[in-house]
Design a protein around this motif. Structure first.
Motif, PDB file in Angstrom:
ATOM      1  N   PHE A  97       0.817  -1.210   0.000  1.00 21.24           N
ATOM      2  CA  PHE A  97       0.000   0.000   0.000  1.00 21.24           C
ATOM      3  C   PHE A  97       0.856   1.268   0.000  1.00 21.24           C
ATOM      4  N   LEU A  98       2.031   1.192   0.606  1.00 18.81           N
ATOM      5  CA  LEU A  98       2.891   2.381   0.675  1.00 18.81           C
ATOM      6  C   LEU A  98       3.813   2.527  -0.538  1.00 18.81           C
ATOM      7  N   SER A  99       3.833   1.527  -1.412  1.00 18.14           N
ATOM      8  CA  SER A  99       4.722   1.604  -2.589  1.00 18.14           C
ATOM      9  C   SER A  99       3.960   1.616  -3.915  1.00 18.14           C
ATOM     10  N   LEU A 100       2.692   1.270  -3.902  1.00 17.82           N
ATOM     11  CA  LEU A 100       1.881   1.242  -5.119  1.00 17.82           C
ATOM     12  C   LEU A 100       0.617   2.069  -4.929  1.00 17.82           C
ATOM     13  N   PRO A 101       0.093   2.614  -6.026  1.00 22.31           N
ATOM     14  CA  PRO A 101       0.562   2.509  -7.418  1.00 22.31           C
ATOM     15  C   PRO A 101       1.736   3.442  -7.694  1.00 22.31           C
ATOM     16  N   GLU A 102       2.389   3.211  -8.823  1.00 22.97           N
ATOM     17  CA  GLU A 102       3.488   4.083  -9.244  1.00 22.97           C
ATOM     18  C   GLU A 102       2.960   5.475  -9.574  1.00 22.97           C
ATOM     19  N   ASP A 103       3.790   6.472  -9.316  1.00 23.01           N
ATOM     20  CA  ASP A 103       3.358   7.854  -9.568  1.00 23.01           C
ATOM     21  C   ASP A 103       3.715   8.330 -10.973  1.00 23.01           C
ATOM     22  N   ASP A 104       4.598   7.587 -11.662  1.00 17.08           N
ATOM     23  CA  ASP A 104       5.086   8.049 -12.963  1.00 17.08           C
ATOM     24  C   ASP A 104       3.977   8.184 -13.998  1.00 17.08           C
ATOM     25  N   ASP A 105       2.991   7.288 -13.918  1.00 13.87           N
ATOM     26  CA  ASP A 105       1.943   7.292 -14.941  1.00 13.87           C
ATOM     27  C   ASP A 105       0.644   7.935 -14.456  1.00 13.87           C
ATOM     28  N   THR A 106       0.729   8.723 -13.380  1.00 16.80           N
ATOM     29  CA  THR A 106      -0.485   9.309 -12.814  1.00 16.80           C
ATOM     30  C   THR A 106      -1.188  10.233 -13.799  1.00 16.80           C
ATOM     31  N   GLU A 107      -0.427  11.061 -14.493  1.00 15.68           N
ATOM     32  CA  GLU A 107      -1.046  11.997 -15.434  1.00 15.68           C
ATOM     33  C   GLU A 107      -1.827  11.254 -16.511  1.00 15.68           C
ATOM     34  N   GLU A 108      -1.186  10.239 -17.103  1.00 19.36           N
ATOM     35  CA  GLU A 108      -1.854   9.472 -18.148  1.00 19.36           C
ATOM     36  C   GLU A 108      -3.070   8.745 -17.588  1.00 19.36           C
ATOM     37  N   TRP A 109      -2.914   8.159 -16.412  1.00 19.06           N
ATOM     38  CA  TRP A 109      -4.029   7.445 -15.778  1.00 19.06           C
ATOM     39  C   TRP A 109      -5.205   8.388 -15.495  1.00 19.06           C
ATOM     40  N   ALA A 110      -4.899   9.556 -14.957  1.00 21.57           N
ATOM     41  CA  ALA A 110      -5.953  10.481 -14.545  1.00 21.57           C
ATOM     42  C   ALA A 110      -6.696  11.080 -15.733  1.00 21.57           C
ATOM     43  N   ALA A 128       6.481  -2.020 -24.565  1.00 16.85           N
ATOM     44  CA  ALA A 128       5.630  -3.171 -24.228  1.00 16.85           C
ATOM     45  C   ALA A 128       6.044  -3.790 -22.901  1.00 16.85           C
ATOM     46  N   ASP A 129       7.357  -3.926 -22.674  1.00 15.89           N
ATOM     47  CA  ASP A 129       7.820  -4.521 -21.412  1.00 15.89           C
ATOM     48  C   ASP A 129       7.398  -3.675 -20.222  1.00 15.89           C
ATOM     49  N   ASP A 130       7.512  -2.344 -20.366  1.00 15.90           N
ATOM     50  CA  ASP A 130       7.090  -1.457 -19.278  1.00 15.90           C
ATOM     51  C   ASP A 130       5.596  -1.586 -19.021  1.00 15.90           C
ATOM     52  N   GLU A 131       4.830  -1.748 -20.101  1.00 14.75           N
ATOM     53  CA  GLU A 131       3.382  -1.895 -19.957  1.00 14.75           C
ATOM     54  C   GLU A 131       3.041  -3.187 -19.220  1.00 14.75           C
ATOM     55  N   ILE A 132       3.744  -4.267 -19.539  1.00 10.00           N
ATOM     56  CA  ILE A 132       3.510  -5.545 -18.871  1.00 10.00           C
ATOM     57  C   ILE A 132       3.857  -5.449 -17.388  1.00 10.00           C
ATOM     58  N   GLU A 133       4.979  -4.803 -17.095  1.00 16.62           N
ATOM     59  CA  GLU A 133       5.374  -4.653 -15.694  1.00 16.62           C
ATOM     60  C   GLU A 133       4.363  -3.798 -14.927  1.00 16.62           C
ATOM     61  N   ASN A 134       3.861  -2.755 -15.581  1.00 16.78           N
ATOM     62  CA  ASN A 134       2.873  -1.900 -14.941  1.00 16.78           C
ATOM     63  C   ASN A 134       1.584  -2.683 -14.660  1.00 16.78           C
ATOM     64  N   GLU A 135       1.184  -3.526 -15.616  1.00 17.34           N
ATOM     65  CA  GLU A 135       0.012  -4.365 -15.405  1.00 17.34           C
ATOM     66  C   GLU A 135       0.241  -5.318 -14.234  1.00 17.34           C
ATOM     67  N   GLY A 136       1.469  -5.807 -14.105  1.00 17.69           N
ATOM     68  CA  GLY A 136       1.790  -6.679 -12.974  1.00 17.69           C
ATOM     69  C   GLY A 136       1.661  -5.962 -11.648  1.00 17.69           C
ATOM     70  N   ARG A 137       2.088  -4.704 -11.596  1.00 18.61           N
ATOM     71  CA  ARG A 137       1.949  -3.923 -10.363  1.00 18.61           C
ATOM     72  C   ARG A 137       0.479  -3.696 -10.038  1.00 18.61           C
ATOM     73  N   ASN A 138      -0.301  -3.382 -11.063  1.00 19.24           N
ATOM     74  CA  ASN A 138      -1.739  -3.191 -10.842  1.00 19.24           C
ATOM     75  C   ASN A 138      -2.391  -4.482 -10.350  1.00 19.24           C
ATOM     76  N   GLU A 139      -1.970  -5.602 -10.937  1.00 20.68           N
ATOM     77  CA  GLU A 139      -2.523  -6.902 -10.520  1.00 20.68           C
ATOM     78  C   GLU A 139      -2.177  -7.192  -9.066  1.00 20.68           C
ATOM     79  N   LEU A 140      -0.942  -6.899  -8.675  1.00 21.22           N
ATOM     80  CA  LEU A 140      -0.519  -7.128  -7.294  1.00 21.22           C
ATOM     81  C   LEU A 140      -1.348  -6.289  -6.333  1.00 21.22           C
ATOM     82  N   PHE A 141      -1.551  -5.018  -6.660  1.00 23.82           N
ATOM     83  CA  PHE A 141      -2.321  -4.134  -5.795  1.00 23.82           C
ATOM     84  C   PHE A 141      -3.751  -4.652  -5.635  1.00 23.82           C
ATOM     85  N   GLU A 142      -4.372  -5.066  -6.736  1.00 17.76           N
ATOM     86  CA  GLU A 142      -5.743  -5.560  -6.671  1.00 17.76           C
ATOM     87  C   GLU A 142      -5.826  -6.882  -5.921  1.00 17.76           C
TER      88      GLU A 142
END
Length: 338
Positions: A97-110, A128-142
């Protein structure tokens, strides 16, 4: 098992098929449960591997539960396992909870929408690799949120620890702390008996009769700082405790609707939307205090996703009020005719 997602998925299937045998394999300081917990807790592993380890761990804990239902003597062993696993698991949840989600893509997400997020096509470019890793972080958080909800609905010791963690996160100053605390407390309400649907236009009447339960008043709450379990008599239902948590969650979310970070504002609105969908309505005093803020966010927030969520909350509240008025008029007509 380390880093092998298919292996972890196989553990889930096998444990589900034969819970008694896998409960025995999982026990002890060198058992499978501790190994899975260590893998989930290892922040050096890929998020997808950690998420798979968490799902497998939950299945092993479920094996404990099923085995104890068949063997009364196993209950003491379960308590020992809980005393060892729960603190470490809660610490790992805190880290997520204290490390996710990443802040780098906040603008695009918002600037996006929930519909875009669920229907985004795959990419074949250099990112593509960055997108897959980002999806993995989202999956972990959920998966962590899902785990919190599931564990709280099954074991009181987890509930008390998760409630304490939610209060700790909400008291923090960092935006991730507020964001995680709001979404965790929402899952606590769901885990205690409230049925959370997917928010959407017209979803406020998910039971089909427009009935809602009004909870919450001015900031302070009916349970104060105590656990909902501590306020339950033996004949109280889990749903009653869920409504108590919903009271506090409405109030905490209202405090965050003008937070500086868009993810926190969205989380506050997500709380209101999902509770309303569950036919839980905030007390009229809190609505009066919050309605102008909701209108302001819906009309002038700089981010599309936040504006859309605020508009959804307002529309859902309006529909609930309309359904309530219709039902009241119907009841009045029935009384007059009788």
């Amino acid at each position: 098992l380390s880093c092998c997602v298919p292996c972890l998925q196989a553990v889930v299937l096998a444990a589900h098929a034969n819970p008694t045998r896998w409960a025995g394999l999982g026990r002890g300081s060198n058992g499978l449960a501790i190994a899975l917990l260590e893998e989930f807790s290892d922040s050096c592993l890929l998020p997808k591997s950690r998420a798979a380890a968490l799902v497998a761990l939950l299945e092993i804990l479920q094996c404990y539960k099923r085995a104890s239902e068949d063997d009364v003597n196993a209950m003491d062993g379960d308590d020992e396992e809980d005393n060892e696993i729960v603190p470490r698991l809660v610490n790992s949840f805190r880290q997520v909870f204290l490390s996710l989600p990443e802040d780098d893509d906040t603008e695009e997400w918002a600037e996006g929408t929930d519909e875009e997020e669920t229907s985004k096509p795959g990419t074949m470019d250099d990112d593509a690799d960055d997108e897959i890793e980002n999806e993995g972080r989202n999956e972990l958080f959920e998966e962590v949120l899902d785990a919190c909800e599931r564990l709280c609905s099954e074991r009181g010791i987890f509930y008390r620890e998760m409630e304490a963690l939610a209060q700790e996160l909400l008291a923090g100053e960092a935006w991730r702390s507020k964001h995680g605390g709001l979404l965790l407390q929402l899952r606590l309400a769901s885990g205690m008996g409230l049925s959370m649907g997917n928010p959407g236009p017209g979803a406020g009447n998910s039971r089909g009769n427009g009935a809602t339960s009004e909870v919450g008043g001015a900031v302070g709450g009916v349970f104060g700082g105590q656990s909902a379990f501590d306020n339950m008599d033996d004949d109280d239902s889990g749903a009653d405790a869920g409504f108590g948590i919903a009271t506090r969650t409405f109030q905490e979310a209202a405090k965050c609707l003008l937070h500086v970070h868009p993810r926190v504002r969205w989380a506050g609105l997500e709380v209101w939307a999902r509770l309303l969908v569950a036919n839980v309505k905030p007390h009229s005093e809190l609505v009066d205090e919050t309605i102008d803020v909701l209108v302001e966010v819906a009309g002038s927030d700089p981010y599309l996703r936040v504006r859309s969520r605020a508009l959804l909350v307002l529309l859902t509240m309006a529909q609930i009020d309309a359904n309530s008025s219709t039902n009241n008029n119907s009841n009045s007509n029935n009384n007059n005719s009788s």
